[in-house]
Structures are given as C-alpha cells and as structure tokens.
Design an enzyme around this catalytic site. Structure first.
Site, PDB file in Angstrom:
ATOM      1  N   ASP A   1       0.808  -1.247  -0.298  1.00 38.67           N
ATOM      2  CA  ASP A   1       0.409   0.368   0.175  1.00 38.67           C
ATOM      3  C   ASP A   1       1.031   1.105   0.306  1.00 38.67           C
ATOM      4  OD1 ASP A   1      -2.663   0.751   0.061  1.00 38.67           O
ATOM      5  OD2 ASP A   1      -2.513   1.319   2.735  1.00 38.67           O
ATOM      6  N   HIS A   2       0.660   2.377  -0.646  1.00 42.49           N
ATOM      7  CA  HIS A   2       1.300   3.415  -0.706  1.00 42.49           C
ATOM      8  C   HIS A   2       2.415   3.673  -0.544  1.00 42.49           C
ATOM      9  CE1 HIS A   2      -2.331   6.216   0.036  1.00 42.49           C
ATOM     10  NE2 HIS A   2      -2.797   5.807   1.272  1.00 42.49           N
TER      11      HIS A   2
ATOM     12  N   ASP B   1       1.852   5.451  -5.587  1.00 36.73           N
ATOM     13  CA  ASP B   1       1.763   6.579  -5.294  1.00 36.73           C
ATOM     14  C   ASP B   1       2.325   7.236  -5.794  1.00 36.73           C
ATOM     15  OD1 ASP B   1       0.715   8.776  -3.763  1.00 36.73           O
ATOM     16  OD2 ASP B   1       0.069   7.834  -1.853  1.00 36.73           O
TER      17      ASP B   1
ATOM     18  N   GLU C   1      -2.767   6.014  -8.108  1.00 40.47           N
ATOM     19  CA  GLU C   1      -3.576   7.438  -7.450  1.00 40.47           C
ATOM     20  C   GLU C   1      -3.348   8.564  -7.794  1.00 40.47           C
ATOM     21  OE1 GLU C   1      -2.942   7.916  -2.984  1.00 40.47           O
ATOM     22  OE2 GLU C   1      -3.555   9.867  -3.053  1.00 40.47           O
TER      23      GLU C   1
ATOM     24  N   HIS D   1      -6.428  10.045   4.985  1.00 37.31           N
ATOM     25  CA  HIS D   1      -6.371   9.356   5.706  1.00 37.31           C
ATOM     26  C   HIS D   1      -6.410   9.475   7.432  1.00 37.31           C
ATOM     27  CE1 HIS D   1      -4.487   8.283   2.266  1.00 37.31           C
ATOM     28  NE2 HIS D   1      -4.703   6.937   2.141  1.00 37.31           N
TER      29      HIS D   1
ATOM     30  N   HIS E   1      -9.607   5.511  -0.054  1.00 38.62           N
ATOM     31  CA  HIS E   1      -9.244   4.863   1.200  1.00 38.62           C
ATOM     32  C   HIS E   1      -9.211   6.240   1.355  1.00 38.62           C
ATOM     33  CE1 HIS E   1      -4.547   4.175  -0.925  1.00 38.62           C
ATOM     34  NE2 HIS E   1      -5.671   3.315  -1.899  1.00 38.62           N
ATOM     35  N   GLY E   2      -8.757   6.014   2.943  1.00 33.90           N
ATOM     36  CA  GLY E   2      -9.800   6.968   4.230  1.00 33.90           C
ATOM     37  C   GLY E   2     -10.561   6.777   4.623  1.00 33.90           C
TER      38      GLY E   2
ATOM     39  N   ILE F   1      -8.898  -0.052   4.527  1.00 35.88           N
ATOM     40  CA  ILE F   1      -9.437   0.540   6.027  1.00 35.88           C
ATOM     41  C   ILE F   1      -8.213  -0.292   7.182  1.00 35.88           C
ATOM     42  CG2 ILE F   1     -10.099  -0.490   8.530  1.00 35.88           C
ATOM     43  CD1 ILE F   1     -13.169   0.769   6.190  1.00 35.88           C
TER      44      ILE F   1
ATOM     45  N   THR G   1      -7.304   2.618   9.615  1.00 33.95           N
ATOM     46  CA  THR G   1      -7.217   3.322  11.238  1.00 33.95           C
ATOM     47  C   THR G   1      -8.339   2.928  12.212  1.00 33.95           C
ATOM     48  OG1 THR G   1      -6.568   5.665  10.680  1.00 33.95           O
ATOM     49  CG2 THR G   1      -7.840   5.530  12.312  1.00 33.95           C
TER      50      THR G   1
HETATM   51  P1  13P Z   1      -7.600   4.836   6.846  1.00 28.80           P
HETATM   52  O1  13P Z   1      -7.033   4.633   7.927  1.00 28.80           O
HETATM   53  O2  13P Z   1      -8.252   6.785   7.205  1.00 28.80           O
HETATM   54  O3  13P Z   1      -8.694   3.927   7.302  1.00 28.80           O
HETATM   55  O4  13P Z   1      -6.849   4.582   5.553  1.00 28.80           O
HETATM   56  C1  13P Z   1      -6.454   3.465   4.985  1.00 28.80           C
HETATM   57  C2  13P Z   1      -6.150   3.713   4.154  1.00 28.80           C
HETATM   58  O5  13P Z   1      -6.311   4.464   3.268  1.00 28.80           O
HETATM   59  C3  13P Z   1      -4.452   3.117   3.505  1.00 28.80           C
HETATM   60  O6  13P Z   1      -4.304   3.410   2.232  1.00 28.80           O
END
Ligand code: 13P
Length: 284
Positions: free
Chosen positions: A82-83, A104, A134, A180, A208-209, A231, A233
């Site tokens: 991821d990212h 990213d 992205e 995020h 995302h986020g 997901i 957080t």
């Molecule tokens: P959150 O931490 O807001 O759940 O976002 C996760 C995310 O987008 C990871 O790439």
C-alpha cells in the site's frame, strides 16, 4: 490455494456492485484477524502492508505468513503493498512474492507520475502482479506522509481517464473527500464526482481513508462505482483499545497470548462488520 492478484476479484466486484476490503495489517495477529474474518464470511481478502509495515516485519515474513494462511483458507487472499513511493521497495516486494502493489505518485507532477507508474506497471505485470495508482491527493496522515487540507486535490474525471489509458493500471485510487486517519469532522464525499469518474474510466476504483466514513456514504459510494475500500485506522483503534483495556484490567498479566487473543478478536469483529457493509460475504 496460493496468493492471488486482485485483477479478477476487483473486476467481479465492479460487475457485481460490491466492494473488496483492503485491510491494513501490521503483525501476525492482525493478519490472522483479517483472514479469519474472510474465512468465516466466505469473503475474498486483501491484506495490505504499508512501507512502514514492510520495514517493521520484513517482506519475506509477510509473504510467508500470508502464504501459509492462503494454503489453509479456502478463500482467495491478495497480499498488496500500500502507498509505495520507493521503486526499490516495490522491486523488493515483487521479488518477495507480493501479488499486488500500489505506486503512489500523487505528490508528483503529471508527467512524472505517468512515467513512474508505467514503469511499475511494466515490472508488476511481467511478474503477474496487479497495480493500483493514485490520482489527485487524498488528505490526512498515512504513516510519515501528511497531506494538509490545502494540498488536497480532488480527482478530475477527464484526467483519470487519460491517466488510466496512458499507464495501464489495474485500479485507481481517487480523491473525493476522504482522508487517512481519524476525522475531526464528519467527511462529506463528492459523490457526483465519483459518478463522473466511474463513467470516465474502465478500471475498478478505490476509496482510501474509509475509517470513520458513515455507513450510508460507504454504501452509496459502492453503488456509484467503488470496488475496493481501504481500512486501517478503525482496525488500529480496535486493537489499541482492546490491548489497553486488557492490560489495565489485569496489570499483572504477562502472557502476550492472553491479551493478544482478545485484541485479535476485536479486530476480527471490525473486519466482519466492514465485510457485511461492503457486501462481500459469500463472494469467495
Ligand atoms: P484509514 O486509516 O482512514 O482507514 O485509511 C486507510 C487507507 O486508505 C490505507 O491506504
């Protein structure tokens, strides 16, 4: 079953009007929590690790754990980076056995984002991996990357179409108002923009986020064309709260299996709830 890439799973989700969860994992317990939820709900699973997690655990160990579970579970499991912004890290994860990567380049200028994303697509596709990219800039904090409100840049539908055509990516993360991390205020998603992007591009879209986004907005965004929802957080909050309360309730406890077992269960409960919300139960 060995680990799989996300191509067919995301295409099926897009056609079927549901979304896969991209669940961020950090250690063995969180990997087990996500896979166990997938197994219980007969749902395909995307385990995703950020560069920080790869550094913390090691790409080889992440692959070994995910593979071992993929063999045990009878649901498809994707291991996604991821990212990633660092091409060397992408090469390392491709070699180690990840089955999907996100490059990213959202902080880069258009030409540079296209050039590097294309390079990643060439490498990943030659080894059978899928690529997420992205376009636009999603706000908030993801590990060391902080995108302030003034740097947020919503994705333009025409740019998204050109970007996908020119890079050959398999899926696209878009900026439509999510961020995020923990929200200070309830996020407002630009659903009209999402609808326009979904009409403009022919690959699955990624949100995302998504922790802290109201359920109704999630459901609506799936109906308008989101096929993967990230997901992190919400899982971290559940894990931290469970560990905190277990250790405060029994400060003399020193067996990590005891307090981690409960915390793992709490993470699994959150993953289960998201899987139901995303409509992926029984899709494996
Ligand atoms: P959150 O931490 O807001 O759940 O976002 C996760 C995310 O987008 C990871 O790439």
């Amino acid at each position: 079953m060995d680990l799989v890439n996300s191509k067919e799973l995301l295409e099926r989700a897009r056609a079927g009007g549901y979304a896969l969860g991209g669940f961020n994992i950090h250690n063995q317990e969180t990997i087990q929590a996500v896979v166990e939820a997938g197994f219980e709900h007969r749902a395909p699973v995307i385990l995703q690790a950020t560069p920080g997690t790869v550094k913390y655990t090691g790409s080889d160990l992440l692959v070994a754990m995910a593979r071992a579970l993929a063999i045990r579970a009878n649901v498809p499991i994707v291991l996604h980076l991821d990212h990633a912004t660092d091409l060397e890290l992408i090469e390392e994860c491709v070699k180690a056995g990840f089955t999907s990567v996100m490059f990213d380049g959202s902080r880069l200028k258009w030409e540079e984002n296209i050039r590097l994303t294309r390079w990643v697509v060439g490498l990943a596709h030659s080894k059978g991996l899928t690529v997420e990219a992205e376009l636009g800039r999603i706000g908030g904090q993801e590990e060391v990357t902080i995108v302030s409100d003034s740097e947020v840049n919503y994705t333009d539908p025409g740019d998204a179409r050109r970007f996908v055509q020119e890079t050959g990516v398999d899926s696209l993360a878009i900026a439509i108002g999510t961020a995020h991390g923990v929200y200070k205020n309830e996020p407002k998603l630009d659903l009209q923009r999402l609808e326009a992007i979904a009409l403009a591009v022919n690959v699955p879209l990624v949100l995302h986020g998504a922790s802290g986004v109201p359920d109704a907005a999630i459901t609506r965004s799936i109906s308008l064309g989101i096929s993967k929802i990230n997901i992190a957080t919400d899982l971290k909050l559940a894990l931290a709260a469970a560990l905190r309360s277990a250790l405060l309730a029994k400060p003399e406890e020193n067996d990590p299996r005891r307090y981690f077992a409960k915390a793992r269960g709490e993470v699994k409960n959150v993953v289960s709830q998201k899987m139901r919300l995303f409509g992926i139960e029984g899709r494996a």
